[in-house]
Design a protein around this motif. Structure first.
Motif, PDB file in Angstrom:
ATOM      1  N   TYR A  15       0.862  -1.177   0.000  1.00 21.94           N
ATOM      2  CA  TYR A  15       0.000   0.000   0.000  1.00 21.94           C
ATOM      3  C   TYR A  15       0.896   1.223   0.000  1.00 21.94           C
ATOM      4  O   TYR A  15       1.802   1.336   0.840  1.00 21.94           O
ATOM      5  CB  TYR A  15      -0.927   0.045   1.223  1.00 21.94           C
ATOM      6  N   ARG A  51      -2.921   2.172  -5.771  1.00 22.53           N
ATOM      7  CA  ARG A  51      -2.103   2.307  -4.564  1.00 22.53           C
ATOM      8  C   ARG A  51      -1.966   1.016  -3.766  1.00 22.53           C
ATOM      9  O   ARG A  51      -1.304   0.981  -2.744  1.00 22.53           O
ATOM     10  CB  ARG A  51      -2.671   3.395  -3.664  1.00 22.53           C
ATOM     11  N   GLN A 111       0.865   5.024   0.616  1.00 20.30           N
ATOM     12  CA  GLN A 111       0.132   6.159   1.183  1.00 20.30           C
ATOM     13  C   GLN A 111       0.326   7.381   0.292  1.00 20.30           C
ATOM     14  O   GLN A 111       1.415   7.616  -0.214  1.00 20.30           O
ATOM     15  CB  GLN A 111       0.666   6.456   2.589  1.00 20.30           C
ATOM     16  N   SER A 148      -5.529  -0.653  -0.186  1.00 20.68           N
ATOM     17  CA  SER A 148      -5.947   0.560   0.524  1.00 20.68           C
ATOM     18  C   SER A 148      -7.166   0.291   1.401  1.00 20.68           C
ATOM     19  O   SER A 148      -7.742  -0.801   1.398  1.00 20.68           O
ATOM     20  CB  SER A 148      -6.280   1.643  -0.503  1.00 20.68           C
ATOM     21  N   GLN A 149      -7.576   1.323   2.132  1.00 12.57           N
ATOM     22  CA  GLN A 149      -8.769   1.196   2.965  1.00 12.57           C
ATOM     23  C   GLN A 149     -10.009   0.941   2.122  1.00 12.57           C
ATOM     24  O   GLN A 149     -10.859   0.144   2.503  1.00 12.57           O
ATOM     25  CB  GLN A 149      -8.957   2.450   3.831  1.00 12.57           C
ATOM     26  N   TYR A 175       2.694   4.493  -8.910  1.00 12.25           N
ATOM     27  CA  TYR A 175       2.263   3.558  -7.869  1.00 12.25           C
ATOM     28  C   TYR A 175       2.570   2.109  -8.220  1.00 12.25           C
ATOM     29  O   TYR A 175       2.356   1.227  -7.400  1.00 12.25           O
ATOM     30  CB  TYR A 175       0.763   3.705  -7.599  1.00 12.25           C
ATOM     31  N   SER A 192      -7.069  -0.840  -7.954  1.00  9.16           N
ATOM     32  CA  SER A 192      -6.452  -0.067  -6.884  1.00  9.16           C
ATOM     33  C   SER A 192      -4.975   0.163  -7.204  1.00  9.16           C
ATOM     34  O   SER A 192      -4.131  -0.703  -6.966  1.00  9.16           O
ATOM     35  CB  SER A 192      -6.589  -0.769  -5.534  1.00  9.16           C
TER      36      SER A 192
END
Length: 154
Positions: free
Chosen positions: A10, A70, A12, A73-74, A125, A68
């Motif tokens: 991940y 990144r 940030q 992620s959340q 990323y 995704s």
């Protein structure tokens, strides 16, 4: 003694990236989609509240996906728990269901197409992997980038 499991990838966002995401989400909420962006809402797995994030829905061979860039992620963790959410551009809100793609061979084709379309924005990323990378390089990157097939209720 067992080895600790490595944390899933991940990346940030920087303060600038977080601010830009806020602007892009605000624009989508107010009807301005930049090259197809939308604001996604997904129910938080802990809070139960809808969490909003701008996304680049991607169509590959007639099927819609969310990738995704990144990593884990959340929103990815929330999507796994919720199984769907909402996409919004302006006043138009579309509910969708989501199924995570587990097969890396299938993901590789989707990720390559995604990078062809969105690489200018998200290449940083992917740790050096681009749309022009070899199949082996893309396959190696797939576990770090969850992909969901989404079905929108029109």
């Amino acid at each position: 003694m067992s080895q600790p499991q490595p944390q899933p990838y991940y990346l940030q966002g920087s303060a600038f990236a977080i601010r830009m995401n806020s602007v892009i989400g605000w624009l989508a909420r107010h009807g301005v989609s930049l090259l197809g962006t939308a604001e996604m809402s997904v129910r938080g797995r802990k809070s139960g509240q809808m969490q909003r994030v701008p996304v680049n829905p991607h169509v590959h061979e007639g099927v819609r996906y969310l990738v995704s860039a990144r990593g884990h992620s959340q929103w990815v963790r929330n999507m796994r728990a919720a199984g769907g959410g909402e996409l919004r551009v302006g006043r138009r809100t579309r509910t969708f269901t989501a199924v995570e793609i587990a097969d890396d061979e299938q993901k590789m084709l989707i990720v390559r197409a995604y990078l062809e379309r969105w690489g200018w924005e998200v290449n940083q990323y992917f740790k050096g992997v681009t749309a022009k990378s070899t199949d082996a390089e893309l396959l190696a990157a797939c576990p770090d980038h969850p992909v969901f097939r989404i079905t929108v209720q029109e």
